[in-house]
Design a protein around this motif. Structure first.
Motif, PDB file in Angstrom:
ATOM      1  N   LEU A   1      40.365  53.043  48.214  1.00  0.00           N
ATOM      2  CA  LEU A   1      41.483  52.402  47.513  1.00  0.00           C
ATOM      3  C   LEU A   1      41.893  51.114  48.230  1.00  0.00           C
ATOM      4  CD1 LEU A   1      44.200  55.015  46.408  1.00  0.00           C
ATOM      5  CD2 LEU A   1      43.080  53.291  45.002  1.00  0.00           C
TER       6      LEU A   1
ATOM      7  N   SER B   1      39.397  48.319  47.717  1.00  0.00           N
ATOM      8  CA  SER B   1      39.434  47.702  46.389  1.00  0.00           C
ATOM      9  C   SER B   1      40.653  46.779  46.260  1.00  0.00           C
ATOM     10  CB  SER B   1      39.424  48.768  45.293  1.00  0.00           C
ATOM     11  OG  SER B   1      40.599  49.539  45.338  1.00  0.00           O
TER      12      SER B   1
ATOM     13  N   THR C   1      39.897  43.524  48.200  1.00  0.00           N
ATOM     14  CA  THR C   1      39.032  42.612  47.448  1.00  0.00           C
ATOM     15  C   THR C   1      39.866  41.717  46.525  1.00  0.00           C
ATOM     16  OG1 THR C   1      37.178  44.144  47.503  1.00  0.00           O
ATOM     17  CG2 THR C   1      37.162  42.521  45.741  1.00  0.00           C
ATOM     18  N   LEU C   2      40.835  42.338  45.864  1.00  0.00           N
ATOM     19  CA  LEU C   2      41.694  41.571  44.969  1.00  0.00           C
ATOM     20  C   LEU C   2      42.539  40.558  45.746  1.00  0.00           C
ATOM     21  CD1 LEU C   2      42.825  44.528  42.712  1.00  0.00           C
ATOM     22  CD2 LEU C   2      41.429  42.589  42.008  1.00  0.00           C
TER      23      LEU C   2
ATOM     24  N   GLN D   1      41.922  39.205  48.675  1.00  0.00           N
ATOM     25  CA  GLN D   1      41.050  38.124  49.161  1.00  0.00           C
ATOM     26  C   GLN D   1      40.889  37.025  48.122  1.00  0.00           C
ATOM     27  OE1 GLN D   1      37.013  39.011  50.295  1.00  0.00           O
ATOM     28  NE2 GLN D   1      37.683  40.109  52.103  1.00  0.00           N
TER      29      GLN D   1
ATOM     30  N   PHE E   1      44.119  37.436  43.738  1.00  0.00           N
ATOM     31  CA  PHE E   1      44.356  37.933  42.380  1.00  0.00           C
ATOM     32  C   PHE E   1      45.379  39.067  42.382  1.00  0.00           C
ATOM     33  CE2 PHE E   1      43.593  40.531  38.663  1.00  0.00           C
ATOM     34  CZ  PHE E   1      43.479  39.569  37.673  1.00  0.00           C
TER      35      PHE E   1
ATOM     36  N   LEU F   1      33.179  52.324  32.964  1.00  0.00           N
ATOM     37  CA  LEU F   1      33.285  50.863  33.042  1.00  0.00           C
ATOM     38  C   LEU F   1      32.741  50.202  31.776  1.00  0.00           C
ATOM     39  CD1 LEU F   1      32.322  50.157  36.766  1.00  0.00           C
ATOM     40  CD2 LEU F   1      34.596  50.362  35.751  1.00  0.00           C
TER      41      LEU F   1
ATOM     42  N   ARG G   1      35.291  50.475  29.074  1.00  0.00           N
ATOM     43  CA  ARG G   1      36.408  49.550  29.265  1.00  0.00           C
ATOM     44  C   ARG G   1      36.023  48.146  28.802  1.00  0.00           C
ATOM     45  NH1 ARG G   1      37.378  46.199  34.535  1.00  0.00           N
ATOM     46  NH2 ARG G   1      39.422  45.305  34.159  1.00  0.00           N
TER      47      ARG G   1
ATOM     48  N   ALA H   1      35.364  37.782  47.602  1.00  0.00           N
ATOM     49  CA  ALA H   1      35.796  38.927  46.791  1.00  0.00           C
ATOM     50  C   ALA H   1      34.722  39.295  45.770  1.00  0.00           C
ATOM     51  CB  ALA H   1      37.111  38.599  46.086  1.00  0.00           C
TER      52      ALA H   1
ATOM     53  N   ALA I   1      32.615  42.731  45.725  1.00  0.00           N
ATOM     54  CA  ALA I   1      32.672  43.621  44.561  1.00  0.00           C
ATOM     55  C   ALA I   1      31.264  43.919  44.027  1.00  0.00           C
ATOM     56  CB  ALA I   1      33.529  43.002  43.457  1.00  0.00           C
TER      57      ALA I   1
ATOM     58  N   TYR J   1      42.451  34.922  35.227  1.00  0.00           N
ATOM     59  CA  TYR J   1      42.891  36.290  34.946  1.00  0.00           C
ATOM     60  C   TYR J   1      41.793  37.103  34.281  1.00  0.00           C
ATOM     61  CZ  TYR J   1      45.467  40.077  32.714  1.00  0.00           C
ATOM     62  OH  TYR J   1      45.875  41.303  32.284  1.00  0.00           O
TER      63      TYR J   1
ATOM     64  N   LEU K   1      38.201  37.025  36.756  1.00  0.00           N
ATOM     65  CA  LEU K   1      38.347  37.780  37.996  1.00  0.00           C
ATOM     66  C   LEU K   1      38.940  39.163  37.735  1.00  0.00           C
ATOM     67  CD1 LEU K   1      39.587  35.052  40.491  1.00  0.00           C
ATOM     68  CD2 LEU K   1      37.270  35.856  40.042  1.00  0.00           C
ATOM     69  N   GLY K   2      39.885  39.227  36.796  1.00  0.00           N
ATOM     70  CA  GLY K   2      40.537  40.517  36.511  1.00  0.00           C
ATOM     71  C   GLY K   2      39.544  41.552  36.007  1.00  0.00           C
ATOM     72  N   THR K   3      38.567  41.106  35.226  1.00  0.00           N
ATOM     73  CA  THR K   3      37.573  42.054  34.724  1.00  0.00           C
ATOM     74  C   THR K   3      36.620  42.485  35.832  1.00  0.00           C
ATOM     75  OG1 THR K   3      37.676  41.096  32.523  1.00  0.00           O
ATOM     76  CG2 THR K   3      35.710  42.385  33.044  1.00  0.00           C
TER      77      THR K   3
ATOM     78  N   LEU L   1      36.792  42.031  39.290  1.00  0.00           N
ATOM     79  CA  LEU L   1      37.268  42.519  40.591  1.00  0.00           C
ATOM     80  C   LEU L   1      38.074  43.810  40.508  1.00  0.00           C
ATOM     81  CD1 LEU L   1      38.319  39.179  42.307  1.00  0.00           C
ATOM     82  CD2 LEU L   1      36.161  40.421  42.449  1.00  0.00           C
ATOM     83  N   THR L   2      38.544  44.165  39.304  1.00  0.00           N
ATOM     84  CA  THR L   2      39.355  45.380  39.223  1.00  0.00           C
ATOM     85  C   THR L   2      38.501  46.622  38.989  1.00  0.00           C
ATOM     86  OG1 THR L   2      39.723  44.921  36.895  1.00  0.00           O
ATOM     87  CG2 THR L   2      41.463  44.244  38.420  1.00  0.00           C
ATOM     88  N   GLU L   3      37.205  46.457  38.746  1.00  0.00           N
ATOM     89  CA  GLU L   3      36.372  47.650  38.526  1.00  0.00           C
ATOM     90  C   GLU L   3      36.420  48.613  39.713  1.00  0.00           C
ATOM     91  OE1 GLU L   3      32.498  46.719  36.932  1.00  0.00           O
ATOM     92  OE2 GLU L   3      33.427  46.349  34.993  1.00  0.00           O
ATOM     93  N   PRO L   4      36.263  48.099  40.950  1.00  0.00           N
ATOM     94  CA  PRO L   4      36.337  49.039  42.084  1.00  0.00           C
ATOM     95  C   PRO L   4      37.699  49.744  42.170  1.00  0.00           C
ATOM     96  CG  PRO L   4      35.420  46.929  42.797  1.00  0.00           C
ATOM     97  CD  PRO L   4      35.928  46.732  41.392  1.00  0.00           C
ATOM     98  N   LEU L   5      38.773  49.026  41.793  1.00  0.00           N
ATOM     99  CA  LEU L   5      40.107  49.638  41.847  1.00  0.00           C
ATOM    100  C   LEU L   5      40.223  50.780  40.838  1.00  0.00           C
ATOM    101  CD1 LEU L   5      43.089  49.721  42.753  1.00  0.00           C
ATOM    102  CD2 LEU L   5      43.579  47.963  41.040  1.00  0.00           C
ATOM    103  N   ILE L   6      39.743  50.530  39.615  1.00  0.00           N
ATOM    104  CA  ILE L   6      39.819  51.564  38.578  1.00  0.00           C
ATOM    105  C   ILE L   6      39.045  52.814  39.002  1.00  0.00           C
ATOM    106  CG2 ILE L   6      39.094  52.122  36.206  1.00  0.00           C
ATOM    107  CD1 ILE L   6      39.742  49.163  35.502  1.00  0.00           C
ATOM    108  N   LEU L   7      37.850  52.608  39.557  1.00  0.00           N
ATOM    109  CA  LEU L   7      37.045  53.760  39.990  1.00  0.00           C
ATOM    110  C   LEU L   7      37.690  54.467  41.185  1.00  0.00           C
ATOM    111  CD1 LEU L   7      33.409  52.382  39.635  1.00  0.00           C
ATOM    112  CD2 LEU L   7      34.702  53.805  38.031  1.00  0.00           C
ATOM    113  N   ALA L   8      38.265  53.692  42.111  1.00  0.00           N
ATOM    114  CA  ALA L   8      38.911  54.302  43.281  1.00  0.00           C
ATOM    115  C   ALA L   8      40.127  55.123  42.849  1.00  0.00           C
ATOM    116  CB  ALA L   8      39.312  53.218  44.288  1.00  0.00           C
ATOM    117  N   LEU L   9      40.862  54.596  41.862  1.00  0.00           N
ATOM    118  CA  LEU L   9      42.033  55.335  41.368  1.00  0.00           C
ATOM    119  C   LEU L   9      41.600  56.639  40.709  1.00  0.00           C
ATOM    120  CD1 LEU L   9      44.247  52.493  39.851  1.00  0.00           C
ATOM    121  CD2 LEU L   9      44.924  54.074  41.669  1.00  0.00           C
TER     122      LEU L   9
END
Lengths: 211, 211
Positions: A123, A126, A129-130, A132, A135, A184, A187, B52, B56, B171, B174-176, B178-186
């Motif tokens: 967590l 991740s 990374t954001l 850095q 974002f 993924l 999504r 970043a 990722a 947004y 990068l949002g698409t 870089l947030t993939e690892p966050l979604i999976l970690a959550l």
């Protein structure tokens, strides 16, 4: 069946099968002579699992751990999840400050002190990374991620088959590792669907750029 | 600032910065002599984005595409999403039968005929991985994935900043990615939280295996 037949049935080349044998991803066949062995449908099924793990981006070493778990199931759901999670855990340097990761874990409904260090590190990494990239995930979006993760986990944990330990192991370990690409992909597809609904035939409101 | 100062400020070694320059991930500095150039805060910010993206798991070639999109924004949300999606699209052989992928796309609310071929291929490939392993996602779990993907996408698309094209690009792209690892970690963390709630101190119901 002989190795050439296993190769034909699985569509995995003989050289690759030999490699999986050397790497102990695939168990040896039953020897029938010094140079020959026979293989069963279990070997065929196992080849499918190996290919799927590698296709999902799991390393050889981690695939070996996953397969070891399938062969000698750990005793409880916690240990099962542990094997699954370590197979997909990011490799890389540990990240310094876990404060925000702990906060997210609490928002999921957990007690941060009881969180597996590896999960917390994942967590934190991740989030790092954001950071850095400079974002920031908008608060409403982050809230949606947390709620969605929780709903997904509830459905998954409630779906653990109770019939046999083997089926539970397979479900938890493979279900966690192999469904990540599906989640993924869904999504990304949903982003396109929603984007089409919101913007179809009307990009003008955004920037005045030509179509 | 000079390159040594850029390296100190970014914590990226000089040799790595030179590599990013050669790979055209980082724009050249302003030359002050035959051997010297000066860099600005824009270079510093860009280094954060590059690190970043690579952290990722985005390849150098795809990172270059993402950065090109940041530098010369495509005109509409569709094109933005296209750049973001191609940066994270799986590399690999195309998969044969897209029937189930098309069905999933429709369940997300889209018209399969209008789906980007790349997105459909990504969905099909993730389904194929599961099939190879002989793994079936239970219908209730799949339904939860579809609903969660749709909710996440709605929050994300509604959150696209409307202030400037630049902020929208940053947004979406990068949002698409870089947030993939966050979604999976959550999701992994949520699995542990829910598993703890369901099973704490009571693994006995599952298999009779020792704790």
């Amino acid at each position: 069946m002989r190795m050439s037949e296993l190769a034909a049935a699985s569509e995995v080349p003989v050289a690759t099968i030999k490699y999986y044998l050397r790497e102990r991803l695939l168990p040896e066949g039953r020897r029938t002579s010094a140079t020959q062995a026979v293989y069963t449908d279990d070997h065929l099924a196992r080849l499918g699992v190996i290919r799927a793990l590698l296709a999902a981006g799991v390393s050889i070493a981690r695939a070996r751990d996953v397969i070891a778990a399938l062969d000698s199931p750990p005793s409880g759901p916690y240990d099962l999840l542990g094997v699954a999670h370590s197979a997909v855990a990011p490799e890389g340097r540990p990240v310094g400050d876990p404060t925000e990761a702990r906060r997210l874990y609490e928002r999921l409904g957990g007690a941060a002190d009881e969180c597996e260090p590896g999960l917390l590190a994942g967590l934190a990494q991740s989030l790092d990374t954001l950071k850095q990239a400079g974002f920031t995930v908008p608060p409403e979006v982050l809230e949606t991620y947390v709620t969605a993760a929780r709903r997904i986990a509830e459905a998954e944990i409630d779906g653990i088959p109770t019939g046999s330990p083997e089926s539970a192991v397979e479900y938890v370990v493979l279900g966690t590792v192999l469904t990540e690409p599906l989640i993924l992909a869904l999504r990304r597809a949903a982003q396109q669907v929603v984007s089409a609904e919101r913007f179809t035939g009307d990009d003008a409101g955004r920037s005045g750029a030509e179509a």
